[in-house]
Design a protein around this motif. Structure first.
Motif, PDB file in Angstrom:
ATOM      1  N   GLN A  22      38.568  36.870  60.096  1.00 56.87           N
ATOM      2  CA  GLN A  22      37.633  36.544  59.014  1.00 56.87           C
ATOM      3  C   GLN A  22      38.100  37.147  57.695  1.00 56.87           C
ATOM      4  OE1 GLN A  22      34.946  34.527  59.057  1.00 56.87           O
ATOM      5  NE2 GLN A  22      35.501  34.015  61.151  1.00 56.87           N
ATOM      6  N   LEU A  23      38.621  38.354  57.747  1.00 53.94           N
ATOM      7  CA  LEU A  23      39.109  39.010  56.536  1.00 53.94           C
ATOM      8  C   LEU A  23      40.263  38.221  55.922  1.00 53.94           C
ATOM      9  CD1 LEU A  23      38.957  41.420  54.602  1.00 53.94           C
ATOM     10  CD2 LEU A  23      40.567  42.599  56.117  1.00 53.94           C
ATOM     11  N   ALA A  41      45.553  48.401  47.605  1.00 56.14           N
ATOM     12  CA  ALA A  41      45.603  49.251  48.795  1.00 56.14           C
ATOM     13  C   ALA A  41      45.561  48.411  50.075  1.00 56.14           C
ATOM     14  CB  ALA A  41      44.444  50.254  48.782  1.00 56.14           C
ATOM     15  N   TRP A  42      44.659  47.449  50.122  1.00 47.72           N
ATOM     16  CA  TRP A  42      44.550  46.599  51.311  1.00 47.72           C
ATOM     17  C   TRP A  42      45.774  45.700  51.453  1.00 47.72           C
ATOM     18  CZ3 TRP A  42      41.255  46.582  55.367  1.00 47.72           C
ATOM     19  CH2 TRP A  42      40.184  47.460  55.283  1.00 47.72           C
ATOM     20  N   GLU A  43      46.254  45.131  50.365  1.00 45.51           N
ATOM     21  CA  GLU A  43      47.415  44.236  50.448  1.00 45.51           C
ATOM     22  C   GLU A  43      48.694  44.992  50.777  1.00 45.51           C
ATOM     23  OE1 GLU A  43      47.300  42.007  46.790  1.00 45.51           O
ATOM     24  OE2 GLU A  43      45.747  40.670  47.562  1.00 45.51           O
ATOM     25  N   ASN A  44      48.804  46.224  50.330  1.00 42.05           N
ATOM     26  CA  ASN A  44      49.981  47.023  50.666  1.00 42.05           C
ATOM     27  C   ASN A  44      49.980  47.429  52.137  1.00 42.05           C
ATOM     28  OD1 ASN A  44      51.103  46.923  48.118  1.00 42.05           O
ATOM     29  ND2 ASN A  44      50.086  48.795  47.450  1.00 42.05           N
ATOM     30  N   ARG A  45      48.795  47.681  52.673  1.00 43.26           N
ATOM     31  CA  ARG A  45      48.692  48.094  54.073  1.00 43.26           C
ATOM     32  C   ARG A  45      48.810  46.921  55.044  1.00 43.26           C
ATOM     33  NH1 ARG A  45      48.882  48.862  58.623  1.00 43.26           N
ATOM     34  NH2 ARG A  45      47.768  50.336  59.913  1.00 43.26           N
ATOM     35  N   PHE A  46      48.246  45.773  54.640  1.00 39.23           N
ATOM     36  CA  PHE A  46      48.238  44.588  55.498  1.00 39.23           C
ATOM     37  C   PHE A  46      48.923  43.431  54.776  1.00 39.23           C
ATOM     38  CE2 PHE A  46      44.546  47.170  56.579  1.00 39.23           C
ATOM     39  CZ  PHE A  46      44.778  47.376  57.928  1.00 39.23           C
ATOM     40  N   THR A  47      50.182  43.230  55.106  1.00 38.46           N
ATOM     41  CA  THR A  47      50.994  42.245  54.384  1.00 38.46           C
ATOM     42  C   THR A  47      50.447  40.825  54.493  1.00 38.46           C
ATOM     43  OG1 THR A  47      52.474  42.038  56.276  1.00 38.46           O
ATOM     44  CG2 THR A  47      53.088  43.611  54.570  1.00 38.46           C
ATOM     45  N   GLN A  48      49.699  40.522  55.546  1.00 40.07           N
ATOM     46  CA  GLN A  48      49.147  39.172  55.702  1.00 40.07           C
ATOM     47  C   GLN A  48      48.083  38.876  54.645  1.00 40.07           C
ATOM     48  OE1 GLN A  48      48.851  41.728  57.801  1.00 40.07           O
ATOM     49  NE2 GLN A  48      47.092  41.538  59.145  1.00 40.07           N
ATOM     50  N   LEU A  49      47.620  39.890  53.937  1.00 42.21           N
ATOM     51  CA  LEU A  49      46.647  39.669  52.870  1.00 42.21           C
ATOM     52  C   LEU A  49      47.302  39.363  51.523  1.00 42.21           C
ATOM     53  CD1 LEU A  49      44.074  42.509  53.641  1.00 42.21           C
ATOM     54  CD2 LEU A  49      43.952  40.089  54.278  1.00 42.21           C
ATOM     55  N   PRO A  51      49.067  37.489  48.587  1.00 38.68           N
ATOM     56  CA  PRO A  51      49.031  36.069  48.218  1.00 38.68           C
ATOM     57  C   PRO A  51      50.254  35.284  48.692  1.00 38.68           C
ATOM     58  CG  PRO A  51      48.323  37.386  46.380  1.00 38.68           C
ATOM     59  CD  PRO A  51      48.813  38.344  47.443  1.00 38.68           C
ATOM     60  N   ALA A  52      51.435  35.855  48.623  1.00 31.17           N
ATOM     61  CA  ALA A  52      52.652  35.156  49.054  1.00 31.17           C
ATOM     62  C   ALA A  52      52.633  34.873  50.560  1.00 31.17           C
ATOM     63  CB  ALA A  52      53.888  35.974  48.697  1.00 31.17           C
ATOM     64  N   ALA A  53      51.937  35.710  51.325  1.00 30.27           N
ATOM     65  CA  ALA A  53      51.870  35.504  52.777  1.00 30.27           C
ATOM     66  C   ALA A  53      51.066  34.251  53.135  1.00 30.27           C
ATOM     67  CB  ALA A  53      51.253  36.731  53.455  1.00 30.27           C
ATOM     68  N   ALA A  54      50.131  33.883  52.286  1.00 28.49           N
ATOM     69  CA  ALA A  54      49.310  32.696  52.553  1.00 28.49           C
ATOM     70  C   ALA A  54      50.051  31.412  52.231  1.00 28.49           C
ATOM     71  CB  ALA A  54      48.020  32.780  51.726  1.00 28.49           C
ATOM     72  N   ALA A  55      51.025  31.494  51.372  1.00 26.71           N
ATOM     73  CA  ALA A  55      51.757  30.285  50.965  1.00 26.71           C
ATOM     74  C   ALA A  55      52.786  29.850  51.997  1.00 26.71           C
ATOM     75  CB  ALA A  55      52.447  30.533  49.638  1.00 26.71           C
TER      76      ALA A  55
END
Length: 55
Positions: A22-23, A41-49, A51-55
């Motif tokens: 969900q996140l 902080a969240w994007e650095n810890r969780f790479t799937q968050l 923006p480039a990971a979604a593309a």
């Protein structure tokens, strides 16, 4: 609720209230509601968050 937990939660709150799928699904909207520090902080810890990971 996710915004409140991300901004004010503790580790225990993250485990109890956040669902990873969900996140990730809602992150494009949530990230616009968070301050730069929290978002980074969240994007650095969780790479799937990131923006480039979604593309």
């Amino acid at each position: 609720m996710y915004r409140v937990v991300l901004l004010n939660g503790r580790y225990e709150d993250y485990i109890r209230y956040l669902d990873a799928d969900q996140l990730v699904a809602r992150w494009p909207i949530l990230r616009k509601m968070l301050g730069r520090g929290v978002r980074s902080a969240w994007e650095n810890r969780f790479t799937q968050l990131r923006p480039a990971a979604a593309a």
